[in-house]
Design a protein around this motif. Structure first.
Motif, PDB file in Angstrom:
ATOM      1  N   MET A 132       0.864  -1.178   0.000  1.00 58.25           N
ATOM      2  CA  MET A 132       0.000   0.000   0.000  1.00 58.25           C
ATOM      3  C   MET A 132       0.902   1.229   0.000  1.00 58.25           C
ATOM      4  O   MET A 132       1.912   1.267   0.711  1.00 58.25           O
ATOM      5  CB  MET A 132      -0.925   0.014   1.220  1.00 58.25           C
ATOM      6  CG  MET A 132      -1.740   1.301   1.334  1.00 58.25           C
ATOM      7  SD  MET A 132      -2.858   1.292   2.760  1.00 58.25           S
ATOM      8  CE  MET A 132      -4.162   0.236   2.147  1.00 58.25           C
ATOM      9  N   LYS A 133       0.516   2.225  -0.790  1.00 63.18           N
ATOM     10  CA  LYS A 133       1.304   3.458  -0.851  1.00 63.18           C
ATOM     11  C   LYS A 133       0.366   4.648  -0.864  1.00 63.18           C
ATOM     12  O   LYS A 133      -0.559   4.720  -1.669  1.00 63.18           O
ATOM     13  CB  LYS A 133       2.183   3.474  -2.104  1.00 63.18           C
ATOM     14  CG  LYS A 133       3.043   4.723  -2.215  1.00 63.18           C
ATOM     15  CD  LYS A 133       3.895   4.696  -3.473  1.00 63.18           C
ATOM     16  CE  LYS A 133       4.746   5.962  -3.566  1.00 63.18           C
ATOM     17  NZ  LYS A 133       5.571   5.978  -4.796  1.00 63.18           N
ATOM     18  N   LEU A 134       0.622   5.587   0.059  1.00 64.42           N
ATOM     19  CA  LEU A 134      -0.151   6.825   0.093  1.00 64.42           C
ATOM     20  C   LEU A 134       0.266   7.714  -1.067  1.00 64.42           C
ATOM     21  O   LEU A 134       1.444   8.001  -1.260  1.00 64.42           O
ATOM     22  CB  LEU A 134       0.088   7.567   1.408  1.00 64.42           C
ATOM     23  CG  LEU A 134      -0.723   7.133   2.638  1.00 64.42           C
ATOM     24  CD1 LEU A 134      -0.298   7.945   3.850  1.00 64.42           C
ATOM     25  CD2 LEU A 134      -2.206   7.303   2.392  1.00 64.42           C
ATOM     26  N   ASP A 135      -0.713   8.152  -1.851  1.00 60.26           N
ATOM     27  CA  ASP A 135      -0.441   9.088  -2.946  1.00 60.26           C
ATOM     28  C   ASP A 135      -0.586  10.533  -2.487  1.00 60.26           C
ATOM     29  O   ASP A 135       0.086  11.427  -3.008  1.00 60.26           O
ATOM     30  CB  ASP A 135      -1.395   8.837  -4.106  1.00 60.26           C
ATOM     31  CG  ASP A 135      -1.027   7.583  -4.887  1.00 60.26           C
ATOM     32  OD1 ASP A 135       0.141   7.153  -4.798  1.00 60.26           O
ATOM     33  OD2 ASP A 135      -1.903   7.033  -5.570  1.00 60.26           O
ATOM     34  N   SER A 136      -1.485  10.758  -1.547  1.00 59.59           N
ATOM     35  CA  SER A 136      -1.711  12.132  -1.087  1.00 59.59           C
ATOM     36  C   SER A 136      -2.288  12.097   0.312  1.00 59.59           C
ATOM     37  O   SER A 136      -2.853  11.092   0.751  1.00 59.59           O
ATOM     38  CB  SER A 136      -2.687  12.867  -2.020  1.00 59.59           C
ATOM     39  OG  SER A 136      -3.964  12.257  -1.998  1.00 59.59           O
ATOM     40  N   VAL A 137      -2.126  13.205   1.027  1.00 56.07           N
ATOM     41  CA  VAL A 137      -2.726  13.350   2.347  1.00 56.07           C
ATOM     42  C   VAL A 137      -3.200  14.790   2.494  1.00 56.07           C
ATOM     43  O   VAL A 137      -2.485  15.744   2.152  1.00 56.07           O
ATOM     44  CB  VAL A 137      -1.734  12.959   3.463  1.00 56.07           C
ATOM     45  CG1 VAL A 137      -0.490  13.837   3.440  1.00 56.07           C
ATOM     46  CG2 VAL A 137      -2.395  13.013   4.827  1.00 56.07           C
ATOM     47  N   SER A 138      -4.414  14.939   2.977  1.00 54.74           N
ATOM     48  CA  SER A 138      -5.004  16.260   3.160  1.00 54.74           C
ATOM     49  C   SER A 138      -5.277  16.478   4.642  1.00 54.74           C
ATOM     50  O   SER A 138      -5.882  15.621   5.297  1.00 54.74           O
ATOM     51  CB  SER A 138      -6.311  16.359   2.361  1.00 54.74           C
ATOM     52  OG  SER A 138      -7.015  17.538   2.681  1.00 54.74           O
ATOM     53  N   VAL A 139      -4.829  17.623   5.180  1.00 56.35           N
ATOM     54  CA  VAL A 139      -5.029  17.956   6.592  1.00 56.35           C
ATOM     55  C   VAL A 139      -5.805  19.272   6.646  1.00 56.35           C
ATOM     56  O   VAL A 139      -5.232  20.362   6.521  1.00 56.35           O
ATOM     57  CB  VAL A 139      -3.689  18.084   7.331  1.00 56.35           C
ATOM     58  CG1 VAL A 139      -3.916  18.364   8.813  1.00 56.35           C
ATOM     59  CG2 VAL A 139      -2.861  16.822   7.163  1.00 56.35           C
ATOM     60  N   THR A 140      -7.088  19.192   6.840  1.00 54.43           N
ATOM     61  CA  THR A 140      -7.941  20.389   6.832  1.00 54.43           C
ATOM     62  C   THR A 140      -9.329  20.036   7.346  1.00 54.43           C
ATOM     63  O   THR A 140      -9.773  18.893   7.195  1.00 54.43           O
ATOM     64  CB  THR A 140      -8.035  20.961   5.408  1.00 54.43           C
ATOM     65  OG1 THR A 140      -8.760  22.186   5.422  1.00 54.43           O
ATOM     66  CG2 THR A 140      -8.752  20.005   4.469  1.00 54.43           C
ATOM     67  N   PRO A 141     -10.022  21.004   8.001  1.00 54.72           N
ATOM     68  CA  PRO A 141      -9.601  22.365   8.368  1.00 54.72           C
ATOM     69  C   PRO A 141      -8.713  22.331   9.614  1.00 54.72           C
ATOM     70  O   PRO A 141      -8.863  21.466  10.473  1.00 54.72           O
ATOM     71  CB  PRO A 141     -10.931  23.055   8.651  1.00 54.72           C
ATOM     72  CG  PRO A 141     -11.816  21.952   9.139  1.00 54.72           C
ATOM     73  CD  PRO A 141     -11.425  20.739   8.369  1.00 54.72           C
ATOM     74  N   ILE A 142      -7.828  23.286   9.715  1.00 50.70           N
ATOM     75  CA  ILE A 142      -6.827  23.317  10.771  1.00 50.70           C
ATOM     76  C   ILE A 142      -7.284  24.230  11.908  1.00 50.70           C
ATOM     77  O   ILE A 142      -7.793  25.328  11.671  1.00 50.70           O
ATOM     78  CB  ILE A 142      -5.480  23.805  10.210  1.00 50.70           C
ATOM     79  CG1 ILE A 142      -4.941  22.773   9.206  1.00 50.70           C
ATOM     80  CG2 ILE A 142      -4.469  24.050  11.322  1.00 50.70           C
ATOM     81  CD1 ILE A 142      -3.745  23.272   8.433  1.00 50.70           C
TER      82      ILE A 142
END
Length: 581
Positions: A490-500
């Motif tokens: 498994m490989k993460l392509d993207s990560v989103s951290v929001t709302p902060i």
């Protein structure tokens, strides 16, 4: 009535603690034992429990001390008719404790082609080895003669490969179209009483079957969660062909020995052929199957003892495939509490993914998010989801200039010359992340707290200058790498951290904070997680058993894997040879 009946079946075995299995028919959602069931219905419920793999002493029991009449099993005991139940019409409640698993979190299907490939590939080697064993001598007295036939050996034999067909609810019907055996014996005859004649020499004889040899594989699951097969052959019908004797010219003696051969030895050889084939399967094939590794070590950043438990819970047989219930949980066998996960697995599909049959794959497995959720829960319990990422962990390091730091946090303490200050990222998962499978990708959902601390900066080393919390979503791809042992990655392509949300400090520039955390997530968090999970998990293998050509599909909330089976015969033969050393 079947849709309104519930029963609790208990079983006891010397190897396992007493446990209960709840069976659910149709819409029934609770136990109700106060009213006696009709004997036929109780026999049906018992039969369904047996099909699910319950073994040992079975009796009807109730919760809370209620008493039920014991199920009437006479219908099963008095008939040899095969019990055929359309298993696809049964609905078993998800998460119910099964006879061998705390929960059933995955399923696997083996096609008829896959079963035929395994049996036909190894059959010749198994029979070759088993035919080297010794056979019993035959002694007796008849019509004034004592006789002894000893030193039996097989000079050559020919046995067709078995043909297998699934039988709904039972196992696999087996047919061996034909076989023949050329044998050699030593004989000795001696007259008794008035008869002074004696003779000794060698007999050579050929036997072949009168009709195809048939039998049945009964497929099950043992207490260790491994598949088992039990071959039960019908008695072979054989006929004597060529018959030659050395050591006598007495025609009457030849006729006498032929009669003895047909009466005693013919049946002995037929029994031996049956024994050889059953032993090859029930002892040696089962022994080989039991060594296929279903506790798959995780090669990730978790504890080295963590495994993906693919042990089998039960087996169901249809006319097209074998369906196995699978544990599917990530556990730590080294700990008394095997799983940190709280909850029940989602419902699993009864039939295999359509691509298995339409594309001709031998094996298919189906995972729900339960498997990854249990792994993440264990990582959370082991502290793996609480990490400190330092500049040395990231290519290019982690640096911040004074202007950016002051824009995010007014009044932050910084040195006068602060154009490239090192900082560390402290990450803590606030809750156990959860996984969902969408079309083509896995989504990981959670909530994290991220702290930024100065590192190797005089006077303010390890001082926290920004702390935020936010939900996150990671998008990952899953693939299988080919090799001697296939490995699922498994490989993460993207990560989103929001709302902060900024914790404990005020900020004048949230856009800078957002940009900074996004950069940290992309350049520090994402590669760090991928480094933890990059080694993946090896797919089942053992003593020549291999999965080949595996591919992955994520559709409808499931992670499906399609594989073909390959047997390395050199490794298989080495394993079988070791059993005869």
């Amino acid at each position: 009535q079947a849709s309104q009946v519930c029963s609790v079946i208990a079983y006891h075995s010397t190897s396992w603690p007493r446990r209960t299995v709840v069976s659910r028919l149709g819409a029934c959602t609770h136990h109700s034992c106060s009213a006696p069931m009709a004997p036929a219905m109780k026999s049906l419920v018992l039969a369904l429990a047996l099909l699910r793999g319950v073994s040992g002493d079975v009796a009807g029991v109730c919760p809370a001390g209620d008493v039920c009449e014991e199920a009437d099993v006479s219908l099963l005991q008095k008939t040899e008719t095969r019990l055929q139940v359309a298993t696809d019409s049964l609905e078993w409640s998800a998460g119910v404790e099964d006879s061998r698993c705390e929960a059933v979190g995955a399923r696997a299907w083996l096609s008829e082609a896959g079963a035929n490939y395994i049996v036909q590939t190894v059959f010749g080697t198994l029979v070759d080895k088993t035919f080297t064993l010794e056979y019993p001598d035959v002694k007796g007295e008849k019509n004034g003669w004592t006789y002894e036939i000893s030193g039996a050996s097989v000079m050559e034999y020919a046995i067709d490969l078995p043909e297998l067909n699934f039988t709904n609810g039972v196992g696999l019907d087996l047919t061996i179209p034909k076989f023949s055996v050329n044998t050699k014996f030593h004989y000795k005859v001696d007259g008794t009483g008035w008869n002074p004649i004696w003779s000794a020499g060698t007999v050579r004889a050929e036997l072949s079957q009168k009709e195809p040899l048939q039998g049945q594989f009964v497929v099950g699951v043992n207490k260790d969660g491994k598949p088992t097969v039990n071959l039960q052959l019908n008695d072979p019908k054989v006929k004597l062909g060529a018959f030659a004797m050395e050591g006598t010219i007495f025609e009457g003696l030849v006729e006498f020995l032929v009669s003895i051969f047909k009466e005693k030895v013919e049946n002995s050889i037929a029994s031996t052929v049956k024994w050889v084939i059953e032993t090859a399967v029930n002892k040696y094939l089962n022994d080989w199957i039991s060594k296929i590794g279903l506790q798959l070590p995780l090669q990730s950043g978790g504890k080295t003892s963590d495994v993906a438990d693919m042990s089998l819970c039960y087996v169901e047989v249809t006319k097209q495939y074998l369906a196995f219930g699978v544990s599917g949980a990530v556990t730590d066998p080294a700990e008394s509490t095997k799983s940190a996960y709280v909850g029940v697995p989602p419902r699993l599909r009864q039939a295999p993914p359509p691509a298995m049959l339409s594309e001709g794959h031998m094996l298919a497995t189906e995972l729900t998010p339960f498997t990854l959720d249990t792994g993440l829960a264990l990582m959370q319990a082991h502290g793996v989801l609480r990490q400190v990422i330092t500049p040395s962990d990231i290519m290019g390091g982690l640096k911040l200039d004074v202007d950016t730091a002051r824009a995010m946090v007014p009044g932050v303490a910084v040195p006068k010359d602060g154009r490239g200050m090192n900082f560390a990222v402290h990450i803590k998962s606030d809750e156990t992340p959860k996984v969902t499978f969408n079309d083509g990708a896995a989504q990981i959902h959670g909530h994290v707290t991220i702290s930024l601390n100065w590192m190797d900066v005089p006077l303010i080393n390890n001082v926290e200058f920004l702390k935020v919390s936010a939900p996150f979503i990671g998008m990952a791809k899953v693939a299988v790498e080919d090799g001697a042992q296939e490995v699922m990655h498994m490989k993460l392509d993207s990560v989103s951290v929001t709302p902060i949300t900024v914790i404990g400090k005020t900020t004048t520039d949230m856009s800078t904070v957002n940009s900074m955390i996004e950069t940290v997530a992309r350049t520090a968090l994402l590669p760090y997680i991928n480094r933890l999970i990059k080694n993946g998990v090896g797919l089942p293998t053992g003593n020549g058993f291999q999965l080949k050509g595996s591919k992955v599909a994520m559709v409808g909330g499931y992670l499906d894997t399609f594989s073909d089976i390959n047997i390395d015969m050199d490794a298989f033969k080495a394993f079988i040879d070791s059993k005869f050393d």
